[in-house]
Scaffold this active site. Structure first.
Site, short mmCIF file in Angstrom:
data_model
loop_
_atom_site.label_atom_id
_atom_site.label_comp_id
_atom_site.label_asym_id
_atom_site.label_seq_id
_atom_site.Cartn_x
_atom_site.Cartn_y
_atom_site.Cartn_z
CB SER A 95 31.40 -13.41 16.41
OG SER A 95 31.89 -12.11 16.14
CE1 TYR A 146 29.63 -14.09 11.46
CE2 TYR A 146 30.24 -12.25 12.88
CZ TYR A 146 30.53 -13.49 12.33
OH TYR A 146 31.71 -14.12 12.66
CE LYS A 181 29.47 -16.45 13.98
NZ LYS A 181 29.84 -17.87 13.83
P1 NAD Z 1 36.70 -18.77 6.82
O1 NAD Z 1 35.86 -18.21 5.74
O2 NAD Z 1 38.16 -18.97 6.59
O3 NAD Z 1 36.12 -20.14 7.35
C1 NAD Z 1 34.75 -20.45 7.32
C2 NAD Z 1 34.63 -21.87 6.90
O4 NAD Z 1 33.25 -22.24 6.88
C3 NAD Z 1 35.19 -22.10 5.51
O5 NAD Z 1 36.01 -23.25 5.51
C4 NAD Z 1 33.94 -22.32 4.67
O6 NAD Z 1 34.13 -23.17 3.56
C5 NAD Z 1 33.02 -22.98 5.69
N1 NAD Z 1 31.63 -22.92 5.28
C6 NAD Z 1 30.96 -21.85 4.77
N2 NAD Z 1 29.70 -22.21 4.46
C7 NAD Z 1 29.58 -23.54 4.78
C8 NAD Z 1 28.53 -24.48 4.70
N3 NAD Z 1 27.31 -24.12 4.22
N4 NAD Z 1 28.76 -25.74 5.12
C9 NAD Z 1 29.97 -26.11 5.59
N5 NAD Z 1 31.01 -25.25 5.70
C10 NAD Z 1 30.80 -24.00 5.29
O7 NAD Z 1 36.47 -17.84 8.09
P2 NAD Z 1 36.94 -17.92 9.61
O8 NAD Z 1 37.25 -16.55 10.00
O9 NAD Z 1 37.94 -19.00 9.83
O10 NAD Z 1 35.57 -18.31 10.32
C11 NAD Z 1 35.39 -19.44 11.15
C12 NAD Z 1 34.35 -19.12 12.20
O11 NAD Z 1 34.84 -18.11 13.06
C13 NAD Z 1 33.03 -18.60 11.63
O12 NAD Z 1 31.95 -19.14 12.34
C14 NAD Z 1 33.12 -17.10 11.89
O13 NAD Z 1 31.86 -16.51 11.98
C15 NAD Z 1 33.87 -17.11 13.20
N6 NAD Z 1 34.52 -15.83 13.55
C16 NAD Z 1 35.54 -15.35 12.80
C17 NAD Z 1 36.14 -14.14 13.18
C18 NAD Z 1 37.28 -13.55 12.40
O14 NAD Z 1 37.65 -12.40 12.70
N7 NAD Z 1 37.86 -14.25 11.45
C19 NAD Z 1 35.68 -13.45 14.29
C20 NAD Z 1 34.65 -13.98 15.01
C21 NAD Z 1 34.07 -15.19 14.64
#
Ligand code: NAD
Length: 249
Positions: free
Chosen positions: A143, A156, A160
């Site tokens: 991230s 977080y 990350k």
């Molecule tokens: P999201 O909540 O839609 O997806 C996260 C997924 O991880 C979900 O499907 C959830 O069920 C799964 N998950 C959570 N705990 C778990 C566990 N213990 N075991 C297995 N699966 C588990 O969110 P997202 O935004 O799609 O996030 C995906 C990745 O992208 C994450 O690592 C997040 O930190 C990263 N990210 C997101 C953003 C953003 O702005 N959305 C920015 C930077 C990084």
């Protein structure tokens, strides 16, 4: 990007960026093992979308912060892939935001356990088969918070940033076996994880983004698919920032 004959495992692949990645890999013809923790309905929908895109998918339940779950789910993914997992996307992630002064050790541990330790556990479990096959593409979802920090997200940001160091170390360990390991660092992407925060902060965040808008899950999935593809065969240990131009250093 072509993924015919490739087997991928996407953790947390039932929703958000993970689901878009599973679909993108499916579009290229990959067999995609979609890991999910609790939402079987969302995993089924992701599976359907991968099929519709031209791939084949299997949904595998498991909590990636639990070692026994990881060992089982990687075994299932290997069985699905006839002994191979060519592409691993460590995508599962959570936030437990709070200012540091109020942050509990539980919130710290929960975020580090999943975002960092989870990626370690899954990567370790797929390493041997990848090394044996002398082929592998690992993409860790970091991230921009791990690159530049973010107030209210010390846990977080630490996880990350840790993932970026982990990516570099794994890249060095696995390079001799033709296994690459890279990271993507998304900026602000509306998903279940961020919707509420982004809506609240829209006015203060948008001026910081040169492209003037939030990103989409498909735009992050495109960067992940690139790093997972043969087009990126000479790239390893890198972090590709996908944030509309916010971080330029
Ligand atoms: P999201 O909540 O839609 O997806 C996260 C997924 O991880 C979900 O499907 C959830 O069920 C799964 N998950 C959570 N705990 C778990 C566990 N213990 N075991 C297995 N699966 C588990 O969110 P997202 O935004 O799609 O996030 C995906 C990745 O992208 C994450 O690592 C997040 O930190 C990263 N990210 C997101 C953003 C953003 O702005 N959305 C920015 C930077 C990084």
């Amino acid at each position: 990007m072509e993924f015919t004959g490739k087997v991928a495992l996407v953790t947390g692949g039932a929703r958000g960026i993970g689901r878009a990645t599973a679909v993108r890999l499916g579009q290229g013809g990959a067999k995609v093992a979609i890991n999910y923790r609790g939402r079987a309905d969302a995993a089924d929908e992701a599976k359907r979308l991968v099929g519709q895109a031209g791939g084949t998918a299997l949904a595998i339940q498991g909590d990636v912060s639990v070692e026994a779950d990881v060992d089982r789910l990687v075994k299932e993914a290997l069985a699905f892939g006839d002994g191979r997992v060519d592409i691993l996307v460590n995508n599962a992630g959570i936030t437990r935001d709070d200012l540091l002064i109020r942050m509990t050790p539980e919130a710290w541990d929960a975020v580090l356990d999943l975002n960092l330790r989870g990626a370690f556990l899954v990567t370790r479990a797929v390493m041997r088969p990848m090394m044996k096959a002398r082929y592998g593409r690992i993409v860790n979802v970091s991230s921009v918070a791990g690159v530049m920090g973010n107030a209210g997200q010390a846990n977080y940001a630490a996880a990350k940033a840790g993932l970026i160091g982990f990516t570099k170390a794994v890249a060095r360990e696995m390079a001799q076996r033709n296994v690459t390991c890279n990271a993507v660092a998304p900026g602000f992407i509306p998903t279940d994880l961020t919707n509420e925060l982004l809506e609240k902060m829209r006015g203060s965040i948008l001026p910081q983004i040169p492209l003037g808008r939030f990103g989409t899950v498909e735009e992050v999935a495109g960067a992940i698919a690139f790093l997972a593809s043969d087009a990126a065969s000479y790239i390893t240990g890198q972090t590709l920032i996908v944030d509309g131009g916010m971080v330029t250093a």
